[in-house]
Design an enzyme around this catalytic site. Structure first.
Site, short mmCIF file in Angstrom:
data_model
loop_
_atom_site.label_atom_id
_atom_site.label_comp_id
_atom_site.label_asym_id
_atom_site.label_seq_id
_atom_site.Cartn_x
_atom_site.Cartn_y
_atom_site.Cartn_z
N ASN A 9 -17.00 -40.27 43.40
CA ASN A 9 -15.97 -41.01 42.67
C ASN A 9 -16.62 -41.60 41.42
O ASN A 9 -17.30 -42.61 41.49
CB ASN A 9 -15.41 -42.12 43.58
CG ASN A 9 -14.40 -43.00 42.88
OD1 ASN A 9 -13.94 -42.68 41.78
ND2 ASN A 9 -14.03 -44.11 43.50
N LYS A 11 -15.26 -43.06 39.05
CA LYS A 11 -14.53 -44.22 38.53
C LYS A 11 -14.35 -44.05 37.01
O LYS A 11 -14.16 -42.93 36.55
CB LYS A 11 -15.23 -45.53 38.89
CG LYS A 11 -15.53 -45.58 40.41
CD LYS A 11 -15.93 -46.92 40.90
CE LYS A 11 -16.20 -46.85 42.40
NZ LYS A 11 -16.50 -48.13 42.98
N HIS A 92 -7.56 -46.70 46.86
CA HIS A 92 -8.91 -47.27 46.68
C HIS A 92 -8.79 -48.78 46.50
O HIS A 92 -7.84 -49.27 45.87
CB HIS A 92 -9.57 -46.63 45.45
CG HIS A 92 -11.01 -47.00 45.33
ND1 HIS A 92 -11.42 -48.21 44.81
CD2 HIS A 92 -12.14 -46.35 45.71
CE1 HIS A 92 -12.76 -48.26 44.86
NE2 HIS A 92 -13.21 -47.14 45.39
N GLU A 94 -10.15 -50.80 44.56
CA GLU A 94 -10.02 -51.27 43.17
C GLU A 94 -8.58 -51.14 42.70
O GLU A 94 -8.09 -51.95 41.91
CB GLU A 94 -10.99 -50.49 42.26
CG GLU A 94 -12.42 -50.98 42.45
CD GLU A 94 -13.49 -49.96 42.14
OE1 GLU A 94 -13.21 -48.95 41.48
OE2 GLU A 94 -14.64 -50.18 42.58
N GLU A 163 -13.83 -48.10 53.65
CA GLU A 163 -14.56 -48.68 52.52
C GLU A 163 -14.38 -50.19 52.51
O GLU A 163 -13.43 -50.71 51.90
CB GLU A 163 -14.01 -48.13 51.20
CG GLU A 163 -14.24 -46.65 51.01
CD GLU A 163 -14.49 -46.35 49.54
OE1 GLU A 163 -15.51 -45.75 49.24
OE2 GLU A 163 -13.67 -46.75 48.70
N GLY A 169 -19.81 -51.34 45.36
CA GLY A 169 -20.46 -51.70 44.10
C GLY A 169 -21.32 -52.96 44.19
O GLY A 169 -21.70 -53.51 43.16
N SER A 209 -21.58 -48.68 48.47
CA SER A 209 -23.02 -48.79 48.18
C SER A 209 -23.87 -47.79 48.96
O SER A 209 -24.99 -48.11 49.37
CB SER A 209 -23.50 -50.22 48.43
OG SER A 209 -22.87 -51.11 47.54
#
Ligand code: PGA
Length: 245
Positions: A9, A11, A92, A94, A163, A169, A209
């Site tokens: 991904n 991003k 996701h 985010e 996740e 991150g 991560s």
């Protein structure tokens, strides 16, 4: 368990080595059996499709919750399919936290993705507050429940990605043991809320991560079928090391 899937991904980033070099390296490198999916920003989707070698499939990072219509700035699942994407990341964290996607929107997106012939990668996971309150299991179970849309009856493959928001991150990954516990919760929720054929067969990935340094514990103890990788996926060597763990 050896990874069956490894999702890169990107991003809103591009690999510093360049798209072409990156994809050449993925096509040539690694002897793992994992299916590799690269999810670039929309604008680069066709470039990645045209440069990807046989082992590498392409995915969108998101799609609209409608197949078409007056939704300025959105990209639909049928468009992704038309550009050569086979997969799409849905829900996701985010998207959920920064762009206000609710469980209901995620469910609609899942339905549209399935109807468009894409393989969804459905992301679920708790934040730190929920984990601290001891409610991670019930939280992800509810996310699974709210994604139980009728089109699930006809999907061939669907991937779930556990996740945890606190691991994305942050450089602080969940341990293999923590992931295994959550995979049990997720499978139990699948059993309760989804069509029965998903219970054992749906691949469950871990994301948050993941790096070449921590992947061994996840592979040995996580009971997972692969990884959804953000930061470390921008470097073809690091990503390949994860795919072959
Ligand atoms: P990360 O991102 O590997 O950079 O933590 C994972 C993800 O958001 O899918």
């Amino acid at each position: 368990m050896p990874a069956r899937y490894a999702i890169a991904n990107w991003k809103m980033n591009l690999p510093p080595e360049g798209i072409e070099t990156y994809l050449k390296a993925l096509g040539a490198g690694g002897n793992g059996a994992a299916r590799i999916v690269v999810a670039p920003p929309f604008l680069y989707l066709k470039d990645v499709v045209s440069l990807a070698r046989s082992r590498v499939a392409v995915g969108g990072q998101n799609c609209a919750d409608q197949p078409s219509g007056p939704l300025t700035g959105e990209v639909s699942a049928p468009m992704l399919r038309e550009c050569g994407a086979e997969f799409v990341i849905i829900g996701h964290s985010e998207r959920r936290t920064l762009f206000g996607e609710t469980d209901a929107m995620v469910a609609r997106k899942l339905g549209v993705a399935i109807e468009s012939g894409l393989t969804p990668i459905l992301c679920i996971g708790e934040d730190q507050k929920i984990r601290d309150a001891g409610e991670a299991g019930i939280f992800v179970s509810n996310q699974v429940k709210s994604a139980a849309v009728p089109p699930l009856q006809k999907v061939k493959t669907l991937l779930l990605a556990y996740e945890p928001v606190w691991a994305i991150g942050t450089g602080r990954n969940a341990t293999g043991a923590m992931v295994r516990e959550m995979v049990t919760e997720i499978r139990s929720a699948l059993e309760r809320f989804w069509p029965s054929r998903f219970v054992q067969s749906a691949p469950i990935l871990y994301g948050g991560s993941v790096t070449p340094d921590n992947v061994a514990d996840l592979a040995a103890n996580g009971q997972i079928d692969g990884y959804l990788v953000g930061g470390a996926s921008l470097d073809s060597r690091k990503f390949l090391a994860i795919t072959t763990a």
